[in-house]
Scaffold this motif. Structure first.
Motif: not given
Ligand SMILES: [Cu+2]
Length: 723
Positions: A623, A680, A685
């Protein structure tokens, strides 16, 4: 290792099946983008599993085990016969800096609520001409102190031919491209021209746009929304509402492109970018300055060690950022200062100018040898039209490399030093960049900046670190080490087999062997050395650039821990402000929560310093975490400063969380107030709820209390009390 893309050798029948599955998924993406179904509906219908994965249904899921012996995967994008390195790479298209007396209507401190007609598709009737939320909370902070002295405008628009290209360099410095020749939106001359429904960019055109600004010169960026009023006219992906984030601008929150402060087709939004050094109450001497236009420096307030250089701006529309940025909502912003003035010759009175490769003609902002590079992986269907697939699990990956939206181009260079400002503008792909000579041997280069910030010292490298989404690496390559007629390549060494994060790093030999199943590994940009420079190269790679501000004497007001992972919960009162998982963020040991932009997850006090631990909750994901507003310093990776690479020891705005890793940073909360975000920057995400809102508390009226969240409509913005 496997790949999400079918190998080129896959049988015709296998490719046909995969293409059918792709088309079926595209229909689901389209219904989501039109708002006719939600991810919750897909879960209910059994198309998604509770883990957020596409259910294993044949004809839909590319990874259902089948009788095919030659591999699973999704179909490759056809190249229409295009060969790599056969088209010139276009330099960015510079947006015009306009004088304020030409602005109409004039920008206002509070949003302009003059009524305009709302298109029938958006309900008809009347609504405000500016989509910025009205009232004092969203008024431009310190507008009297930093009145705009120039303005720049752009219209988010469907693809059309560019007839006003301004690279601000001669064709000889732009691989021979004639700027007066019309430029249709296409990734290569032998590929189809993109339809107005396929690509939406700034002004609807390519090359990507560049804004040039300098410290001490407040700018007004007027962004018009010229997208179709009918949300269905989107070619199956992309949302027609937008919010424009000047990535890590040190500006008031009303200008930050807050995810919930989006605006509609027909409206504009005035973003006030004052371009000030952080630490406005400080006077830090001669290095705090900006080019004065005639070889000197104008002194400015603030901490010169907070000087920033390479920014970008892009859409931040709640739940739709990935598809909007991918569709073309990405531009760059070079900020010039006394230290980094974009003139390699000027030796000002106090020798502040670092004289980085740029050029000599203009007092500041020479682009001759200072080149923006936007890297992005793309994909398209059999018709060659840009395609997006949210079912590229946990992160969309394209299979075609583009630089400045051109498929694997070449760039002509002189035998001298160049600066390249490299942006990772992908949705979920990481890059690891190396320079190869014609025989495939790695060649040295120097990294001078990370994200917006010049490093304390230049870092000589044979390959960059893995570069997360939204990170910027500025590098200097000295082509005088090579001969006329030589060719070199930038090579991607980072291999993905899905969107979770990098699968691993390859050696130069492996990356060039063509054996990787990841189509974006290998050479992606060719440098052709075409001539000696007309005049000697007087640019420098200075030994010292910008040290970090020393914060050790500023007490740590609070320590917070943010954990990023799967399986977030949701709670809230207003449907409009709640995102859909499966990703979430836990704060200080609490429940992992899905994004709700009406929920305040942290509220640092104005004027304080804090330490934040960013922790990856594991599961094999990576991330790249972006915290808006002020630059942070990395204190530790996995608990130790020794783990922080040299090229990460400057200030940062994106913090890579490797699989199972943690990063500890420190930052201050100064100068401006309002609501900001942390999320993120794998935008797949982010759009699946890995985002939170934080705000600066106690910055003075009207920021003394928790702020109401905006709920935009075409007929005006309403507000809800925060949770
Ligand atoms: Cu992520």
């Amino acid at each position: 290792m496997g790949s999400i893309y079918l190998p080129e050798s896959a049988s015709k029948a296998r490719q046909r099946d995969a293409e059918n599955a792709r088309r079926n998924r595209a229909e689901i993406v389209r219904e989501l983008s039109w708002g006719r179904v939600s991810r919750r509906d897909l879960l209910k219908w059994g198309l998604f599993t509770s883990a957020g994965l596409l259910a294993p249904i044949g004809g839909l899921n590319p990874f259902v085990r089948t009788a095919w012996a030659d591999g699973d995967g999704i179909p490759r994008s056809p190249l229409f016969g295009a060969k790599p390195f056969t088209q010139p790479m276009p330099r960015f298209d510079v947006l015009e800096r306009q004088s304020m007396d030409l602005m109409s209507p004039m920008c206002l401190p509070e949003a302009n609520t003059t009524p305009i007609k709302v298109p029938d598709e958006l309900g008809g009737g009347w609504g405000p001409c500016e989509g910025r939320p009205p009232g004092p909370v969203w008024a431009h902070q310190q507008f009297d102190r930093f009145p705009p002295s120039i303005w720049v405008e752009a219209t988010q628009a469907p693809a059309k031919t560019n007839i006003t290209y301004n690279p601000r360099v001669l064709p000889t410095l732009n691989s021979g491209i004639d700027p007066s020749a019309p430029i249709p939106v296409q990734f290569h001359p032998s590929m189809p021209i993109q339809l107005p429904t396929s690509v939406w960019t700034f002004n609807g055109t390519i090359p990507p746009k560049l804004v040039m600004g300098r410290y001490g010169e407040p700018m007004l960026f007027r962004h018009h929304n010229g997208l179709p009023a009918d949300c269905k006219k989107n070619g199956g992906f992309g949302r027609h509402t937008i919010s424009t984030h000047e990535h890590n601008g040190h500006h008031g929150a009303e200008n930050d492109g807050f995810t919930g402060a989006y605006f509609f087709p027909g409206q504009f939004y005035d973003y006030h970018w004052p371009i000030v050094l952080a630490g406005q109450t400080m006077d830090t001497g001669a290095k705090a300055g900006t080019p004065d236009g005639s070889g000197g420096v104008t002194h400015i307030p603030g901490d010169w060690r907070e000087t920033m250089s390479t920014h970008w701006f892009h859409d931040h529309m709640f739940s739709y950022t990935a598809q909007n940025v991918y569709k073309g909502n990405a531009a760059m912003f070079n900020i010039y200062s006394a230290l980094d003035r974009g003139n390699e010759e000027i030796d000002d009175t106090n020798h502040v100018n670092l004289r980085l490769p740029s050029g000599t003609k203009a007092d500041w902002g020479n682009l001759d040898y200072d080149v923006n590079l936007m890297l992005a992986d793309k994909a398209w269907g059999p018709d060659g039209q840009l395609a997006f697939d949210i079912f590229n699990f946990d992160g969309f990956l394209g299979d075609v490399m583009t630089v400045n939206l051109a498929y694997k181009p070449f760039f002509q260079v002189e035998r001298r030093k160049y600066r390249f400002r490299i942006l990772n503008a992908s949705v979920a792909r990481f890059f690891k960049i190396a320079l190869a000579d014609a025989s495939g041997r790695a060649q040295p280069f120097v990294q001078i900046a990370n994200d917006g910030n010049l490093l304390p010292q230049p870092v000589p490298l044979m390959a960059t670190d893995q570069m997360g989404i939204a990170e910027r690496f500025d590098i200097i390559i000295d082509f005088s080490n090579f001969g006329l007629g030589d060719t070199l390549h930038l090579v991607n060494l980072c291999e993905h087999d899905d969107g979770r994060g990098p699968d691993g790093n390859l050696s130069m030999g492996e990356a060039l062997s063509g054996r990787s199943s990841d189509p974006c590994v290998g050479r992606f940009l060719e440098f052709k050395i075409v001539r000696n420079p007309d005049k000697p190269d007087t640019s420098r790679i200075p030994e010292e650039m910008i040290p970090n501000p020393d914060l050790t004497n500023i007490p740590v007001a609070r320590v917070r821990t943010f954990k990023f992972g799967r399986g977030g919960k949701q709670s809230g009162r207003y449907r409009e402000t709640m995102g859909e998982g499966p990703w979430g963020i836990s704060v200080d040991g609490g429940d992992k929560m899905d994004a709700n932009y009406n929920r305040i997850s942290a509220a640092p006090k104005f004027g304080t310093r804090e330490v934040w631990h960013l922790v990856n909750d594991g599961g094999g994901w990576d991330h790249p975490i972006h915290i808006h507003f002020e630059e942070g310093q990395i204190l530790a990776r996995n608990g130790s400063f020794a783990n922080v690479p040299l090229a990460e020891r400057g200030r940062k705005d994106v913090y890579r969380l490797h699989e199972g890793g943690s990063v500890t940073i420190t930052m201050q909360f100064r100068d401006w107030g309002g609501m900001f975000m942390e999320h993120c920057h794998n935008t797949s995400h982010e759009d699946s709820a890995m985002l939170l809102r934080w705000e600066i508390n106690g910055g003075g009226d009207p920021y003394l209390k928790p702020l109401p969240a905006p709920i935009p409509t075409p007929h005006g913005v309403t507000f809800e009390d925060p949770e």
